[in-house]
Enzyme design. Structure first.
Site, PDB file in Angstrom:
ATOM      1  N   ASP A   1      -4.864   8.845   8.155  1.00 56.73           N
ATOM      2  CA  ASP A   1      -3.970   8.925   6.995  1.00 56.73           C
ATOM      3  C   ASP A   1      -4.679   9.344   5.714  1.00 56.73           C
ATOM      4  OD1 ASP A   1      -1.779   8.140   8.501  1.00 56.73           O
ATOM      5  OD2 ASP A   1      -2.121   6.001   8.118  1.00 56.73           O
TER       6      ASP A   1
ATOM      7  N   ASP B   1      -3.725   8.863   1.090  1.00 56.10           N
ATOM      8  CA  ASP B   1      -2.655   7.910   1.376  1.00 56.10           C
ATOM      9  C   ASP B   1      -2.859   6.655   0.529  1.00 56.10           C
ATOM     10  OD1 ASP B   1      -0.332   7.002   2.602  1.00 56.10           O
ATOM     11  OD2 ASP B   1      -1.417   6.046   4.228  1.00 56.10           O
TER      12      ASP B   1
ATOM     13  N   ASP C   1      -5.339  -0.305   2.800  1.00 56.06           N
ATOM     14  CA  ASP C   1      -4.220  -0.669   3.670  1.00 56.06           C
ATOM     15  C   ASP C   1      -4.709  -1.662   4.723  1.00 56.06           C
ATOM     16  OD1 ASP C   1      -2.712   1.112   2.249  1.00 56.06           O
ATOM     17  OD2 ASP C   1      -2.201   2.405   3.945  1.00 56.06           O
TER      18      ASP C   1
ATOM     19  N   ARG D   1       3.085  -0.078  -5.255  1.00 53.40           N
ATOM     20  CA  ARG D   1       2.393  -0.790  -4.178  1.00 53.40           C
ATOM     21  C   ARG D   1       1.107  -1.468  -4.650  1.00 53.40           C
ATOM     22  NH1 ARG D   1       2.998   2.807   1.401  1.00 53.40           N
ATOM     23  NH2 ARG D   1       5.264   3.051   1.294  1.00 53.40           N
TER      24      ARG D   1
END
Length: 413
Positions: A211, A235, A239, A291
Site C-alpha cells: 500500500d 497510503d 496502519d 484519520r
C-alpha cells in the site's frame, strides 16, 4: 602505665584497620572501567533500573510531565545505556522489549538488497533471528528497494544520527512481536511488491503489491513507535491491522498527509475486536486531513496529544470501536463545516449512538467539539484505559519536542 599501653594499642589497631581497608578497596577502583556494552546494563535487575529512573526523575534536569521522556532523557550517558529506553515504554505497548536482551548492531552501509542484504546494512540487521538493538554509525538516507520486513525482538534506534527512511517502500511488521522503532524520519514512502523479499536469514518469499504505508503493522503485537517524524506517504503513515494489538504510538510528529492512521483492517474483520492501542503525546501537525486515528472494533486510548487543526476530522471510526479521549488539545480549523473532532462512518445514527466514545478533560479551541456516544458509565472504557492522563493544559510542554530528537553523546537528550 598499663592503661596508657592499652589505649595506644587500640589506636594502633584502629589505624591498621583503616590502612588495610584502603589497600583492599583500592584495586577495585584502578581496575574498573566504564561499561561499554549496553547489554550489561539491561541485564541488571529491574530494581536497579527503577532506582535509576527515580534518580532521574528527582534530578534538576528539565521535566515536561511526559513520563516517557522524563524516564530517560536526563541521562547524559544515554549512548552507553541505550537499552534502558525499553523500560520507559508505557501504554498498551509497554511490554515491547525490542532488542534490549541482545547485542548492539551498527548500520554502516546505506545500500539495500531485498533478497541478499550485505552485513552492515539495515536490512541485514532487521532480518536476523536473535534480538538486536540496531543503531547507526552516521547520518544516512536509506532508500529501500522493497519493504523492510522486520523480524521479532528488534529495536531500530536512530538517536545520535540523522536517519531517514524515504523515497521507496518502507517498514512492515508482519506476524512478529517485540519491536521498538525510535528516532527515525519516515517519509515519502512508495508502494513496493511484486518482488521477492527476505524476512529471515533462511526465508524469503514473493510479496504482492504493497500500500505504501510508512509503518504497516500486520498480525503483530508488543509494538512501540516513539519519537519518529512521519509525512507524505502513499497510503497511511502508521496502519495496524489483522489482529495486531498491544501497541503504543507515542511522541511522534506527523505532518502533510491525508489518511494518517488506520487501526483495524475492515468492518468485517472481527479479529480486530481484541485490538488495544495507546496513542499518546503525539503532535498531529500541519497539513493533515483525517484519520488521527480511524478505528475499527477494538479499544483505543487517545491521550495527551496535540492536534494542530485538521481538514476533515481528527478521530473517526466504524464497526463499534471503543474510543477513550483524555487530556488532548484540539485546535479546530477555521472552516465552520469541520469543527467536529469526531466522525462515525458506515452506520446510521441509531447504531453509532451505542458506540462507546467519550471525552474527558480534553481542551477544545477555535470551536472544536467532540460528539460523545454510548454508555455514560466508566466500566465500558476499562479496556481502553492504559495510563493516567495529564491535564490538557500541559499538552504543549509534553509534546513540544515530539518527533525525532537531536541527541548528542555526553549530553542529556
Amino acid at each position: 602505665m598499663n592503661m596508657l599501653l592499652i589505649i595506644l594499642a587500640k589506636r594502633a589497631m584502629y589505624f591498621l584497620f583503616l590502612f588495610l581497608l584502603t589497600v583492599l578497596s583500592f584495586p577495585m577502583f584502578i581496575h574498573s572501567s566504564p561499561v561499554s556494552d549496553p547489554e550489561l546494563i539491561v541485564q541488571q535487575g529491574q530494581g536497579t533500573i527503577n532506582a535509576s529512573r527515580s534518580s532521574l526523575a528527582a534530578s534538576s534536569c528539565r521535566r515536561s510531565g511526559n513520563p516517557i521522556d522524563d524516564c530517560w532523557r536526563c541521562n547524559k550517558n544515554w549512548d552507553k545505556n541505550r537499552q534502558i529506553l525499553a523500560d520507559c515504554a508505557i501504554g498498551f505497548g509497554k511490554n515491547a522489549e525490542g532488542g534490549k536482551k541482545g547485542k548492539v548492531y551498527v548500520v554502516k552501509d546505506p545500500s539495500d538488497d531485498a533478497v541478499n542484504p550485505k552485513k552492515g546494512t539495515l536490512r541485514y540487521g532487521v532480518i536476523q533471528d536473535e534480538p538486536l538493538w540496531i543503531i547507526f554509525a552516521m547520518d544516512v538516507v536509506i532508500k529501500l528497494k522493497q519493504e523492510l520486513m522486520i523480524n521479532s525482538f528488534k529495536t531500530i534506534d536512530g538517536r545520535g544520527a540523522n536517519v531517514h527512511i524515504a523515497g521507496g517502500p518502507c517498514i512492515v511488521l508482519q506476524k512478529v512481536n517485540n519491536i521498538i522503532i525510535h528516532g527515525i524520519h519516515i517519509h515519502d514512502c512508495k508502494r513496493g511488491g511484486n518482488a521477492y523479499v527476505r524476512r529471515t536469514p533462511t526465508q524469503y518469499g514473493w510479496r504482492s503489491k504493497s500500500d505504501g504505508d510508512g509503518i504497516s503493522i500486520i498480525s503483530s503485537k508488543h509494538i512501540w513507535v516513539d519519537h519518529c517524524s512521519l509525512s507524505r506517504c502513499t497510503d497511511g503513515l502508521i496502519d495496524a491491522i489483522r489482529g495486531s494489538t498491544a501497541i503504543t504510538i507515542s511522541n511522534n510528529y506527523m505532518t502533510d498527509h491525508n489518511k494518517v492512521m488506520l487501526l483495524g483492517h475492515n468492518d468485517n474483520h472481527k479479529q480486530d475486536k481484541n485490538m488495544q492501542v495507546t496513542i499518546a503525546f503525539n503532535h498531529f501537525g500541519e497539513g493533515l486531513v483525517q484519520r488521527m486515528p480511524r478505528c475499527r472494533h477494538g479499544y483505543f486510548h487517545v491521550v495527551n496529544n496535540d492536534y494542530t487543526q485538521w481538514q476533515m476530522y481528527a478521530i473517526g471510526g466504524s464497526a463499534g470501536p471503543t474510543i477513550n479521549s483524555q487530556g488532548n488539545r484540539f485546535l479546530a480549523p477555521d472552516n465552520r463545516s469541520n469543527k467536529e473532532v469526531t466522525k462515525r462512518e458506515n452506520a446510521a445514527e441509531k447504531e453509532w449512538k451505542k458506540w462507546n466514545w467519550t471525552s474527558e478533560g480534553d481542551l477544545f479551541l477555535n470551536g472544536a467539539r467532540f460528539v460523545k456516544s454510548g454508555s455514560g458509565a466508566s466500566s465500558p472504557y476499562a479496556k481502553a484505559m492504559s495510563l493516567s492522563a495529564q491535564p490538557a493544559s500541559l499538552v504543549a510542554s509534553m509534546t513540544k519536542e515530539a518527533g525525532v530528537l537531536k541527541c548528542q553523546k555526553y549530553r542529556s537528550c
